[in-house]
Design a protein around this motif. Structure first.
Motif, PDB file in Angstrom:
ATOM      1  N   ARG A   1       0.827  -1.211   0.000  1.00 14.91           N
ATOM      2  CA  ARG A   1       0.000   0.000   0.000  1.00 14.91           C
ATOM      3  C   ARG A   1       0.858   1.256   0.000  1.00 14.91           C
ATOM      4  O   ARG A   1       0.463   2.288  -0.536  1.00 14.91           O
ATOM      5  N   ALA A   2       2.045   1.171   0.613  1.00 11.70           N
ATOM      6  CA  ALA A   2       2.954   2.318   0.678  1.00 11.70           C
ATOM      7  C   ALA A   2       3.779   2.474  -0.604  1.00 11.70           C
ATOM      8  O   ALA A   2       4.595   3.379  -0.694  1.00 11.70           O
ATOM      9  N   GLY A   3       3.569   1.589  -1.586  1.00 12.04           N
ATOM     10  CA  GLY A   3       4.215   1.737  -2.883  1.00 12.04           C
ATOM     11  C   GLY A   3       5.442   0.872  -3.125  1.00 12.04           C
ATOM     12  O   GLY A   3       6.124   1.020  -4.136  1.00 12.04           O
ATOM     13  N   PHE A   4       5.719  -0.064  -2.226  1.00 10.37           N
ATOM     14  CA  PHE A   4       6.888  -0.932  -2.391  1.00 10.37           C
ATOM     15  C   PHE A   4       6.519  -2.178  -3.186  1.00 10.37           C
ATOM     16  O   PHE A   4       5.393  -2.663  -3.110  1.00 10.37           O
ATOM     17  N   THR A   5       7.494  -2.711  -3.911  1.00  9.01           N
ATOM     18  CA  THR A   5       7.337  -3.938  -4.682  1.00  9.01           C
ATOM     19  C   THR A   5       8.189  -5.028  -4.043  1.00  9.01           C
ATOM     20  O   THR A   5       9.324  -4.772  -3.634  1.00  9.01           O
ATOM     21  N   VAL A   6       7.657  -6.234  -3.974  1.00  7.60           N
ATOM     22  CA  VAL A   6       8.401  -7.357  -3.404  1.00  7.60           C
ATOM     23  C   VAL A   6       9.371  -7.906  -4.454  1.00  7.60           C
ATOM     24  O   VAL A   6       8.961  -8.247  -5.560  1.00  7.60           O
ATOM     25  N   ALA A   7      10.649  -7.975  -4.087  1.00  6.30           N
ATOM     26  CA  ALA A   7      11.661  -8.593  -4.956  1.00  6.30           C
ATOM     27  C   ALA A   7      11.583 -10.105  -4.819  1.00  6.30           C
ATOM     28  O   ALA A   7      11.638 -10.837  -5.801  1.00  6.30           O
ATOM     29  N   TYR A   8      11.483 -10.579  -3.568  1.00  7.85           N
ATOM     30  CA  TYR A   8      11.240 -11.995  -3.320  1.00  7.85           C
ATOM     31  C   TYR A   8      10.677 -12.166  -1.920  1.00  7.85           C
ATOM     32  O   TYR A   8      10.810 -11.297  -1.062  1.00  7.85           O
ATOM     33  N   ARG A   9      10.034 -13.302  -1.726  1.00 10.79           N
ATOM     34  CA  ARG A   9       9.428 -13.611  -0.430  1.00 10.79           C
ATOM     35  C   ARG A   9       9.657 -15.083  -0.133  1.00 10.79           C
ATOM     36  O   ARG A   9       9.371 -15.939  -0.974  1.00 10.79           O
ATOM     37  N   LEU A  10      10.197 -15.379   1.045  1.00 12.72           N
ATOM     38  CA  LEU A  10      10.432 -16.747   1.476  1.00 12.72           C
ATOM     39  C   LEU A  10       9.712 -16.946   2.807  1.00 12.72           C
ATOM     40  O   LEU A  10      10.271 -16.701   3.876  1.00 12.72           O
ATOM     41  N   ASP A  11       8.476 -17.390   2.735  1.00  7.36           N
ATOM     42  CA  ASP A  11       7.674 -17.549   3.942  1.00  7.36           C
ATOM     43  C   ASP A  11       8.297 -18.542   4.915  1.00  7.36           C
ATOM     44  O   ASP A  11       8.246 -18.336   6.130  1.00  7.36           O
ATOM     45  N   GLU A  12       8.913 -19.615   4.391  1.00  5.80           N
ATOM     46  CA  GLU A  12       9.505 -20.619   5.276  1.00  5.80           C
ATOM     47  C   GLU A  12      10.675 -20.043   6.084  1.00  5.80           C
ATOM     48  O   GLU A  12      10.973 -20.509   7.167  1.00  5.80           O
ATOM     49  N   ALA A  13      11.314 -19.005   5.560  1.00  2.00           N
ATOM     50  CA  ALA A  13      12.404 -18.336   6.284  1.00  2.00           C
ATOM     51  C   ALA A  13      11.904 -17.096   7.026  1.00  2.00           C
ATOM     52  O   ALA A  13      12.657 -16.476   7.778  1.00  2.00           O
ATOM     53  N   GLY A  14      10.655 -16.711   6.781  1.00  2.35           N
ATOM     54  CA  GLY A  14      10.079 -15.554   7.451  1.00  2.35           C
ATOM     55  C   GLY A  14      10.635 -14.225   6.966  1.00  2.35           C
ATOM     56  O   GLY A  14      10.718 -13.274   7.730  1.00  2.35           O
ATOM     57  N   ILE A  15      10.988 -14.160   5.674  1.00  5.77           N
ATOM     58  CA  ILE A  15      11.558 -12.922   5.135  1.00  5.77           C
ATOM     59  C   ILE A  15      10.924 -12.542   3.798  1.00  5.77           C
ATOM     60  O   ILE A  15      10.427 -13.394   3.067  1.00  5.77           O
ATOM     61  N   ALA A  16      10.960 -11.251   3.511  1.00  6.77           N
ATOM     62  CA  ALA A  16      10.555 -10.725   2.207  1.00  6.77           C
ATOM     63  C   ALA A  16      11.438  -9.516   1.937  1.00  6.77           C
ATOM     64  O   ALA A  16      11.653  -8.680   2.820  1.00  6.77           O
ATOM     65  N   LEU A  17      11.964  -9.416   0.731  1.00  4.60           N
ATOM     66  CA  LEU A  17      12.797  -8.285   0.352  1.00  4.60           C
ATOM     67  C   LEU A  17      11.979  -7.334  -0.505  1.00  4.60           C
ATOM     68  O   LEU A  17      11.400  -7.733  -1.518  1.00  4.60           O
TER      69      LEU A  17
END
Length: 136
Positions: free
Chosen positions: A31-47
């Motif tokens: 919503r703030a205008g950022f785009t996800v480069a990658y997301r690894l739910d099993e590691a609990g991270i998103a860039l």
């Protein structure tokens, strides 16, 4: 040789932001205008991407990290934008409240917002000193 001469700082890698819920954080930053480069739910991270640079904002789920207001003084991450005042309007329209009205800084204008876990992000422009910005 002193310690600071044995290595050289080359630039930012990533800025890590602790969040209580990864999915909720990704939605908030979208919503703030950022785009996800990658997301690894099993590691609990998103860039999250920041411009065309490889480093970004790394959201890291910390389950014990509850919601909290931004703490003062607290670390702030400021990112360059083309127009902080327009960014303010876009944030508010997307339901992302800002901490204040845009305020003048040496290079131009800045506006800050906080995520639900108290991480403060500033969007700053170089309208007063365009020669210092990424797009002079």
């Amino acid at each position: 040789m002193s310690d600071h001469e044995s290595y050289e700082l080359l630039g930012f890698d990533n800025v890590l932001l602790p969040v209580g819920n990864l999915g909720e954080a990704v939605d908030f930053y979208a919503r703030a205008g950022f785009t996800v480069a990658y997301r690894l739910d099993e590691a609990g991270i998103a860039l999250l991407k920041v411009g065309g640079e490889t480093p970004g904002l790394l959201l890291r789920a910390e389950e014990e990290f509850g919601r909290q207001p931004p703490m003062w003084p607290s670390a702030r991450v400021w990112l360059e934008t083309t127009d902080a005042r327009r960014a303010t309007a876009a944030l508010r329209e997307a339901g992302v409240p800002t901490l204040d009205e845009p305020f003048p800084v040496a290079t131009g204008w800045t506006v800050e917002f906080a995520d639900p876990w108290g991480n403060v992000i500033g969007l700053t422009d170089y309208s007063k000193r365009p020669e210092l910005g990424r797009r002079p």
